[in-house]
Design a protein around this motif. Structure first.
Motif, PDB file in Angstrom:
ATOM      1  N   MET A 115       0.681  -1.211  -0.035  1.00  0.00           N
ATOM      2  CA  MET A 115       0.157  -0.140   0.146  1.00  0.00           C
ATOM      3  C   MET A 115       1.018   1.299  -0.072  1.00  0.00           C
ATOM      4  O   MET A 115       1.870   1.447   0.831  1.00  0.00           O
ATOM      5  CB  MET A 115      -0.883   0.234   1.194  1.00  0.00           C
ATOM      6  N   SER A 116       0.704   2.005  -0.893  1.00  0.00           N
ATOM      7  CA  SER A 116       1.590   3.410  -1.033  1.00  0.00           C
ATOM      8  C   SER A 116       0.870   4.430  -0.359  1.00  0.00           C
ATOM      9  O   SER A 116      -0.359   4.438  -0.071  1.00  0.00           O
ATOM     10  CB  SER A 116       1.810   3.693  -2.482  1.00  0.00           C
ATOM     11  N   GLN A 117       1.652   5.301   0.046  1.00  0.00           N
ATOM     12  CA  GLN A 117       1.375   6.631   0.658  1.00  0.00           C
ATOM     13  C   GLN A 117       1.862   7.915  -0.262  1.00  0.00           C
ATOM     14  O   GLN A 117       2.525   7.615  -1.199  1.00  0.00           O
ATOM     15  CB  GLN A 117       1.818   6.612   2.152  1.00  0.00           C
ATOM     16  N   THR A 118       1.553   9.037   0.206  1.00  0.00           N
ATOM     17  CA  THR A 118       2.008  10.092  -0.488  1.00  0.00           C
ATOM     18  C   THR A 118       2.806  10.839   0.535  1.00  0.00           C
ATOM     19  O   THR A 118       2.603  10.974   1.677  1.00  0.00           O
ATOM     20  CB  THR A 118       0.946  11.062  -1.233  1.00  0.00           C
ATOM     21  N   ALA A 119       3.828  11.743   0.320  1.00  0.00           N
ATOM     22  CA  ALA A 119       4.573  12.457   1.038  1.00  0.00           C
ATOM     23  C   ALA A 119       5.132  13.768   0.273  1.00  0.00           C
ATOM     24  O   ALA A 119       5.556  13.789  -0.775  1.00  0.00           O
ATOM     25  CB  ALA A 119       5.869  11.958   1.960  1.00  0.00           C
ATOM     26  N   ARG A 120       4.802  14.948   1.165  1.00  0.00           N
ATOM     27  CA  ARG A 120       5.275  16.167   0.717  1.00  0.00           C
ATOM     28  C   ARG A 120       7.008  16.120   0.331  1.00  0.00           C
ATOM     29  O   ARG A 120       7.804  15.693   1.261  1.00  0.00           O
ATOM     30  CB  ARG A 120       5.248  17.360   1.392  1.00  0.00           C
ATOM     31  N   THR A 121       7.585  16.252  -0.875  1.00  0.00           N
ATOM     32  CA  THR A 121       8.771  16.108  -1.016  1.00  0.00           C
ATOM     33  C   THR A 121       9.399  17.452  -1.857  1.00  0.00           C
ATOM     34  O   THR A 121       8.714  17.798  -2.907  1.00  0.00           O
ATOM     35  CB  THR A 121       9.035  14.912  -1.866  1.00  0.00           C
ATOM     36  N   ILE A 122      10.795  17.723  -1.717  1.00  0.00           N
ATOM     37  CA  ILE A 122      11.135  18.919  -2.251  1.00  0.00           C
ATOM     38  C   ILE A 122      12.148  18.030  -3.670  1.00  0.00           C
ATOM     39  O   ILE A 122      12.746  17.518  -3.273  1.00  0.00           O
ATOM     40  CB  ILE A 122      12.163  19.699  -1.444  1.00  0.00           C
ATOM     41  N   VAL A 123      11.729  18.704  -4.750  1.00  0.00           N
ATOM     42  CA  VAL A 123      12.185  18.155  -6.007  1.00  0.00           C
ATOM     43  C   VAL A 123      12.662  19.528  -6.767  1.00  0.00           C
ATOM     44  O   VAL A 123      12.054  20.235  -6.951  1.00  0.00           O
ATOM     45  CB  VAL A 123      11.189  17.292  -6.878  1.00  0.00           C
ATOM     46  N   ILE A 124      13.860  19.197  -7.712  1.00  0.00           N
ATOM     47  CA  ILE A 124      14.220  19.965  -8.932  1.00  0.00           C
ATOM     48  C   ILE A 124      13.816  19.271 -10.241  1.00  0.00           C
ATOM     49  O   ILE A 124      14.374  18.302 -10.280  1.00  0.00           O
ATOM     50  CB  ILE A 124      15.778  20.434  -8.618  1.00  0.00           C
ATOM     51  N   HIS A 125      13.535  20.019 -11.011  1.00  0.00           N
ATOM     52  CA  HIS A 125      13.247  19.608 -12.540  1.00  0.00           C
ATOM     53  C   HIS A 125      14.268  20.165 -13.357  1.00  0.00           C
ATOM     54  O   HIS A 125      14.524  19.585 -14.467  1.00  0.00           O
ATOM     55  CB  HIS A 125      11.918  20.128 -13.106  1.00  0.00           C
ATOM     56  N   GLU A 126      14.977  21.228 -13.103  1.00  0.00           N
ATOM     57  CA  GLU A 126      16.098  21.688 -13.704  1.00  0.00           C
ATOM     58  C   GLU A 126      16.944  22.398 -12.763  1.00  0.00           C
ATOM     59  O   GLU A 126      16.533  22.774 -11.513  1.00  0.00           O
ATOM     60  CB  GLU A 126      15.846  22.580 -14.944  1.00  0.00           C
ATOM     61  N   THR A 127      18.306  22.593 -13.032  1.00  0.00           N
ATOM     62  CA  THR A 127      19.275  23.188 -12.107  1.00  0.00           C
ATOM     63  C   THR A 127      19.104  24.645 -12.229  1.00  0.00           C
ATOM     64  O   THR A 127      18.665  25.285 -13.191  1.00  0.00           O
ATOM     65  CB  THR A 127      20.718  22.738 -12.402  1.00  0.00           C
ATOM     66  N   GLY A 128      19.515  25.172 -10.965  1.00  0.00           N
ATOM     67  CA  GLY A 128      19.510  26.769 -11.028  1.00  0.00           C
ATOM     68  C   GLY A 128      19.367  27.055  -9.699  1.00  0.00           C
ATOM     69  O   GLY A 128      20.181  26.678  -8.779  1.00  0.00           O
ATOM     70  N   GLY A 129      18.916  28.378  -9.292  1.00  0.00           N
ATOM     71  CA  GLY A 129      18.681  29.122  -8.070  1.00  0.00           C
ATOM     72  C   GLY A 129      17.923  28.404  -7.239  1.00  0.00           C
ATOM     73  O   GLY A 129      17.258  27.320  -7.528  1.00  0.00           O
ATOM     74  N   PRO A 130      17.759  28.940  -5.878  1.00  0.00           N
ATOM     75  CA  PRO A 130      16.687  28.418  -4.718  1.00  0.00           C
ATOM     76  C   PRO A 130      15.247  28.078  -5.599  1.00  0.00           C
ATOM     77  O   PRO A 130      14.273  27.573  -5.012  1.00  0.00           O
ATOM     78  CB  PRO A 130      16.919  29.300  -3.671  1.00  0.00           C
ATOM     79  N   GLU A 131      14.932  29.222  -6.281  1.00  0.00           N
ATOM     80  CA  GLU A 131      13.488  29.100  -7.162  1.00  0.00           C
ATOM     81  C   GLU A 131      13.255  27.768  -7.573  1.00  0.00           C
ATOM     82  O   GLU A 131      12.153  27.665  -8.245  1.00  0.00           O
ATOM     83  CB  GLU A 131      13.394  30.233  -7.877  1.00  0.00           C
ATOM     84  N   MET A 132      14.147  27.101  -8.038  1.00  0.00           N
ATOM     85  CA  MET A 132      14.036  25.833  -8.672  1.00  0.00           C
ATOM     86  C   MET A 132      13.506  24.856  -7.909  1.00  0.00           C
ATOM     87  O   MET A 132      13.018  23.572  -8.192  1.00  0.00           O
ATOM     88  CB  MET A 132      15.378  25.258  -9.525  1.00  0.00           C
ATOM     89  N   LEU A 133      13.530  24.936  -6.612  1.00  0.00           N
ATOM     90  CA  LEU A 133      13.182  23.988  -5.649  1.00  0.00           C
ATOM     91  C   LEU A 133      11.687  23.863  -5.417  1.00  0.00           C
ATOM     92  O   LEU A 133      10.866  25.014  -5.396  1.00  0.00           O
ATOM     93  CB  LEU A 133      13.460  24.611  -4.056  1.00  0.00           C
ATOM     94  N   ARG A 134      10.979  22.762  -5.756  1.00  0.00           N
ATOM     95  CA  ARG A 134       9.277  22.746  -5.960  1.00  0.00           C
ATOM     96  C   ARG A 134       9.010  21.515  -4.714  1.00  0.00           C
ATOM     97  O   ARG A 134       9.825  20.735  -4.413  1.00  0.00           O
ATOM     98  CB  ARG A 134       9.121  22.296  -7.184  1.00  0.00           C
ATOM     99  N   ILE A 135       7.865  21.947  -4.373  1.00  0.00           N
ATOM    100  CA  ILE A 135       7.283  21.025  -3.229  1.00  0.00           C
ATOM    101  C   ILE A 135       6.262  20.243  -4.120  1.00  0.00           C
ATOM    102  O   ILE A 135       5.401  20.655  -4.785  1.00  0.00           O
ATOM    103  CB  ILE A 135       6.759  21.725  -1.884  1.00  0.00           C
ATOM    104  N   GLU A 136       6.212  18.911  -3.940  1.00  0.00           N
ATOM    105  CA  GLU A 136       5.382  17.933  -4.968  1.00  0.00           C
ATOM    106  C   GLU A 136       4.826  16.798  -3.797  1.00  0.00           C
ATOM    107  O   GLU A 136       5.791  16.434  -2.966  1.00  0.00           O
ATOM    108  CB  GLU A 136       6.104  17.420  -5.977  1.00  0.00           C
ATOM    109  N   ASP A 137       4.096  16.138  -4.160  1.00  0.00           N
ATOM    110  CA  ASP A 137       3.355  15.046  -3.321  1.00  0.00           C
ATOM    111  C   ASP A 137       3.862  13.970  -4.207  1.00  0.00           C
ATOM    112  O   ASP A 137       3.615  13.803  -5.331  1.00  0.00           O
ATOM    113  CB  ASP A 137       1.694  14.713  -3.251  1.00  0.00           C
TER     114      ASP A 137
END
Length: 327
Positions: free
Chosen positions: A1-23
């Protein structure tokens, strides 16, 4: 059984603005894996290097190398941990900036009851880094002298205390008089404000012209030549970070001209790749903390969703001690 967790992800490199929060889905652990629910996550310069692309990752990728929490499940073959255990780690792959995750178990360590989750998240990567610097890189003995840059940072304050506990004279550098006072309070024998003094000249003055036995340098480009100039003949330069950027290419003749110097560029994860060595290093660190030789100072706390602000503060050298992300 899977759960979801808020996770910080980058989709491209760069500055702090590249940090995204995803489930993200968190599934059952496979063989040799554990599922851990985090209480706190640590912040380290390696996270910045990965976000910027200095240390490349296959994208998209979650970030974070250090956290502490409670084991929720273990896969087959895992014997040193069980559900309900308190645990902490500094380990690959990145992904610690999350509410929960599944990861390899070998480098996850049982956290003593006397050490809080916040401390655990703040100390594993930094503390085991200090452990290998003082015990696994070059021989050090009571009375030796060490120059340690960024002595008021998370790694630096642990290093100051570690040196004091073992009778090693640590000369620190820091970017303000206030930071120097902090390093001195934590065990540095001297601390140089690099903004107001030339640190290499001051090291020579403090050592009666001799220089130090070892330099431990996590700054990189800005301090490299001055670090070499601070060493005594046959001294050891340990370059273990790039906070100001990577060290540019240099000729080996620089080492000969300054007294047959030695240089190494180690990483924590080379040392911890062996599971037994990793657990031994953690136990050494835990012992220092539980005996009171080392206190883990947490000066900045950010909620997980403000991870970009945490990165900005770290890059601007506005932090002292350790920084954690609260989950």
């Amino acid at each position: 059984m899977s759960q979801t967790a808020r996770t910080i992800v980058i989709h491209e490199t760069g500055g702090p603005e590249m940090l995204r929060i995803e489930d993200r889905d968190v599934v059952a652990p496979g063989p040799g894996e554990i599922r851990i629910r985090h209480h706190a996550c640590g912040l380290n310069f390696i996270d910045v290097y990965q976000r910027m692309g200095l240390y490349p990752l296959e994208l998209p990728h979650a970030l974070g190398m250090e956290a502490a929490g409670v084991i929720e499940a273990v896969g087959t073959g895992v014997t040193h941990l069980k559900p309900g255990d308190r645990a902490a780690y500094a380990a690959a792959p990145p992904g610690a900036y999350a509410e929960a995750r599944v990861m390899p178990a070998a480098q996850v360590c049982l956290l003593p009851a006397a050490i809080g989750f916040d401390q655990g998240a703040a100390m594993m990567l930094k503390g085991m880094t200090v452990e290998y610097l003082f015990h696994r890189t070059t021989p050090l003995k009571r009375g030796d002298t060490v120059l340690f840059h960024a002595a008021a940072g998370g790694v630096g304050l642990i290093a100051c205390q570690w040196a004091r506990s073992e009778g090693i004279q640590l000369i620190g550098t820091a970017g303000s008089d206030e930071k120097c006072e902090l390093a001195l309070h934590h065990g540095a024998s001297q601390c140089i404000n690099y903004r107001s003094e030339d640190f290499a000249s001051k090291v020579r003055e403090l050592t009666d012209g001799a220089g130090v036995d070892v330099v431990m340098d996590s700054i990189g480009a800005d301090t490299f030549v001055g670090s070499l100039d601070s060493l005594k003949p046959l001294g050891m330069m340990i370059s273990f970070g790039n906070a100001s950027g990577p060290v540019p290419p240099f000729g080996l003749a620089m080492l000969a001209q300054r007294g047959s110097l030695k240089i190494t560029r180690p990483t924590l994860f080379t040392h911890t790749a062996d599971a037994t060595a990793c657990q031994d290093m953690a136990q050494h660190l835990f012992g220092k903390v539980t005996k009171g030789d080392i206190q883990i100072r947490i000066d900045q706390r950010f909620p997980l969703e403000r991870v970009a602000d945490a990165h900005r503060a770290l890059e601007a050298r506005q932090t002292t001690g350790s920084t954690i992300l609260e989950v």
